[in-house]
Design a protein around this motif. Sequence first.
Motif, PDB file in Angstrom:
ATOM      1  N   PRO A 149       0.801  -1.235   0.000  1.00  0.00           N
ATOM      2  CA  PRO A 149       0.000   0.000   0.000  1.00  0.00           C
ATOM      3  C   PRO A 149       0.833   1.285   0.000  1.00  0.00           C
ATOM      4  N   LEU A 150       2.115   1.198   0.388  1.00  0.00           N
ATOM      5  CA  LEU A 150       2.943   2.400   0.490  1.00  0.00           C
ATOM      6  C   LEU A 150       3.940   2.547  -0.664  1.00  0.00           C
ATOM      7  N   ARG A 151       3.918   1.630  -1.601  1.00  0.00           N
ATOM      8  CA  ARG A 151       4.926   1.658  -2.663  1.00  0.00           C
ATOM      9  C   ARG A 151       4.736   2.814  -3.641  1.00  0.00           C
ATOM     10  N   SER A 152       3.545   3.319  -3.746  1.00  0.00           N
ATOM     11  CA  SER A 152       3.330   4.478  -4.614  1.00  0.00           C
ATOM     12  C   SER A 152       4.027   5.714  -4.064  1.00  0.00           C
ATOM     13  N   ILE A 153       4.322   5.694  -2.763  1.00  0.00           N
ATOM     14  CA  ILE A 153       4.980   6.836  -2.116  1.00  0.00           C
ATOM     15  C   ILE A 153       6.484   6.610  -2.014  1.00  0.00           C
ATOM     16  N   PHE A 154       6.879   5.430  -1.500  1.00  0.00           N
ATOM     17  CA  PHE A 154       8.289   5.174  -1.198  1.00  0.00           C
ATOM     18  C   PHE A 154       8.993   4.285  -2.223  1.00  0.00           C
ATOM     19  N   GLY A 155       8.250   3.712  -3.146  1.00  0.00           N
ATOM     20  CA  GLY A 155       8.859   2.784  -4.079  1.00  0.00           C
ATOM     21  C   GLY A 155       8.851   1.362  -3.538  1.00  0.00           C
ATOM     22  N   TYR A 156       9.457   0.449  -4.302  1.00  0.00           N
ATOM     23  CA  TYR A 156       9.422  -0.967  -3.935  1.00  0.00           C
ATOM     24  C   TYR A 156      10.273  -1.261  -2.706  1.00  0.00           C
ATOM     25  N   SER A 157      11.418  -0.583  -2.569  1.00  0.00           N
ATOM     26  CA  SER A 157      12.326  -0.851  -1.448  1.00  0.00           C
ATOM     27  C   SER A 157      13.065   0.418  -1.048  1.00  0.00           C
ATOM     28  N   ILE A 158      13.625   0.378   0.165  1.00  0.00           N
ATOM     29  CA  ILE A 158      14.409   1.503   0.685  1.00  0.00           C
ATOM     30  C   ILE A 158      15.705   0.959   1.247  1.00  0.00           C
ATOM     31  N   ASN A 159      16.802   1.561   0.862  1.00  0.00           N
ATOM     32  CA  ASN A 159      18.105   1.190   1.421  1.00  0.00           C
ATOM     33  C   ASN A 159      18.367   2.096   2.621  1.00  0.00           C
ATOM     34  N   VAL A 160      18.282   1.524   3.827  1.00  0.00           N
ATOM     35  CA  VAL A 160      18.430   2.333   5.042  1.00  0.00           C
ATOM     36  C   VAL A 160      19.886   2.428   5.496  1.00  0.00           C
ATOM     37  N   GLY A 161      20.785   1.692   4.832  1.00  0.00           N
ATOM     38  CA  GLY A 161      22.215   1.814   5.108  1.00  0.00           C
ATOM     39  C   GLY A 161      22.594   1.496   6.538  1.00  0.00           C
ATOM     40  N   TRP A 162      23.388   2.376   7.142  1.00  0.00           N
ATOM     41  CA  TRP A 162      23.921   2.118   8.491  1.00  0.00           C
ATOM     42  C   TRP A 162      22.836   2.077   9.558  1.00  0.00           C
ATOM     43  N   LEU A 163      21.661   2.639   9.254  1.00  0.00           N
ATOM     44  CA  LEU A 163      20.564   2.567  10.239  1.00  0.00           C
ATOM     45  C   LEU A 163      20.171   1.113  10.521  1.00  0.00           C
ATOM     46  N   TYR A 164      20.336   0.250   9.513  1.00  0.00           N
ATOM     47  CA  TYR A 164      19.992  -1.161   9.699  1.00  0.00           C
ATOM     48  C   TYR A 164      20.944  -1.827  10.693  1.00  0.00           C
ATOM     49  N   TYR A 165      22.205  -1.397  10.690  1.00  0.00           N
ATOM     50  CA  TYR A 165      23.165  -1.949  11.643  1.00  0.00           C
ATOM     51  C   TYR A 165      22.860  -1.476  13.068  1.00  0.00           C
ATOM     52  N   ILE A 166      22.408  -0.235  13.183  1.00  0.00           N
ATOM     53  CA  ILE A 166      21.975   0.246  14.499  1.00  0.00           C
ATOM     54  C   ILE A 166      20.789  -0.570  14.989  1.00  0.00           C
ATOM     55  N   TYR A 167      19.864  -0.840  14.067  1.00  0.00           N
ATOM     56  CA  TYR A 167      18.698  -1.660  14.424  1.00  0.00           C
ATOM     57  C   TYR A 167      19.129  -3.047  14.908  1.00  0.00           C
ATOM     58  N   MET A 168      20.057  -3.690  14.206  1.00  0.00           N
ATOM     59  CA  MET A 168      20.484  -5.036  14.592  1.00  0.00           C
ATOM     60  C   MET A 168      21.244  -5.016  15.918  1.00  0.00           C
ATOM     61  N   GLY A 169      22.027  -3.969  16.150  1.00  0.00           N
ATOM     62  CA  GLY A 169      22.695  -3.843  17.446  1.00  0.00           C
ATOM     63  C   GLY A 169      21.692  -3.677  18.568  1.00  0.00           C
ATOM     64  N   MET A 170      20.662  -2.878  18.324  1.00  0.00           N
ATOM     65  CA  MET A 170      19.611  -2.696  19.331  1.00  0.00           C
ATOM     66  C   MET A 170      18.824  -3.987  19.533  1.00  0.00           C
ATOM     67  N   LEU A 171      18.667  -4.769  18.458  1.00  0.00           N
ATOM     68  CA  LEU A 171      17.983  -6.060  18.579  1.00  0.00           C
ATOM     69  C   LEU A 171      18.742  -6.981  19.533  1.00  0.00           C
ATOM     70  N   ALA A 172      20.075  -6.997  19.418  1.00  0.00           N
ATOM     71  CA  ALA A 172      20.887  -7.828  20.308  1.00  0.00           C
ATOM     72  C   ALA A 172      20.729  -7.382  21.754  1.00  0.00           C
ATOM     73  N   VAL A 173      20.721  -6.069  21.986  1.00  0.00           N
ATOM     74  CA  VAL A 173      20.537  -5.544  23.346  1.00  0.00           C
ATOM     75  C   VAL A 173      19.150  -5.901  23.862  1.00  0.00           C
TER      76      VAL A 173
END
Length: 403
Positions: A149-173
């Motif tokens: 439903p949101l692809r008309s706004i943001f496209g098919y995918s988003i590359n979040v870059g280093w934010l994804y690594y912050i997310y995974m570090g927070m997941l471990a915590v």
Amino acid sequence: MEIFPLVVNVLLSVGGTVVAGRLIPALSPLFIKKLSGIDMSKRTKERLPEALGVVSAAVYLIVMFIFIPVPFAKYLTVRDSSRGFPFHEYVEYLAALLSICCAVLLGLSDDVLDLRWRHKLLLPTVASLPLLMVYLVTFDLTVIIVPAPLRSIFGYSINVGWLYYIYMGMLAVFCTNAINIYAGINGIEVGQSIIIAASVIVFNVIELNGAYPDAHVFTLYFLLPFLGVSLALFCHNRYPARVFVGDTFCYFAGMTFAVVAILGHFSKTMLLFFIPQVFNFLYSVPQLFHFIPCPRHRLPRYNEETDLLEQSFSRFKPTDLSVLGKAMLYILTLLRLVTYRKIHDKDGEFIECSNLTIINLAIKMFGATHEKTLTRNLLLLQSACSVAALLIRYPLAKLLYEV
């Protein structure tokens, strides 16, 4: 997919279960001399050995060390230069074990030294660095798929870059602390870990025919032995407990889940299996971050006369609350998620509010409960949430993604 390594892993898991089941009672007298605590929810106030989770963790690590050559046996037995050794998989395996070892050390340190919360947040972050480095070197996929439903706004995918690594570090915590703060009654820490592990195993078995079968086989290698040693520990920790698992098991379990979620490439799906833990964390935030005063322990109160568990309370003066704390307490009271009362005595006016844990909330909703019944009900809730997670991941996900 090769069957032989999985068969060996299952056999080693069964062996680890048997060994852990025998070692725990055998080593309990040694632990009770050095590290023990009183079961506050029993009339007898019996002293029990603590931190027996380290025994399960040690057996698990031994099993995983023995298993190291098995997935790579075909590369070790045949010297064929055309079949390059999968160093990236080997490094992932070793980095995963390193992070789990660090978590076990952290948990044991917490049991012995009673670490402060700021240390509990910092050290899992450091322990997750080997995982993140291996993910960066071997996979480095930081693209998220946008819901339809949101692809008309943001496209098919988003590359979040280093934010994804912050997310995974927070997941471990989060994983290492989520089980630790959802604790306090016999069998709840190990029980919830067993249900989460079994649910993730089911998910990974389903995904063996998906896009990344090797990643899901990797997850099974780590979770089958974990399930085995956890079952052995649960036999001794369920009501009436003969041992305490300690923070060691909580960190060991949490980091194991973080490892398979990150290196198995299903870190977002993993959170679906943590629905009660996520709710418990969000519910506990006002006390964890001291917007509302938080006692050292938030265990339910034991009533010796009725042999039932009742709500425990935090008692403080109205002046101890900040403006934000007052707003949070008002909202929680309005939603009937907390028991709130004012008390006047010779020392002045005080406020008492029930401690913000899902265990206390269950007692508030259903009344004083026996410890065995309370654990059973909470584990049934965990099981129901796991079923809901699988429904969200498959039938409902079809509405948002092409799955």
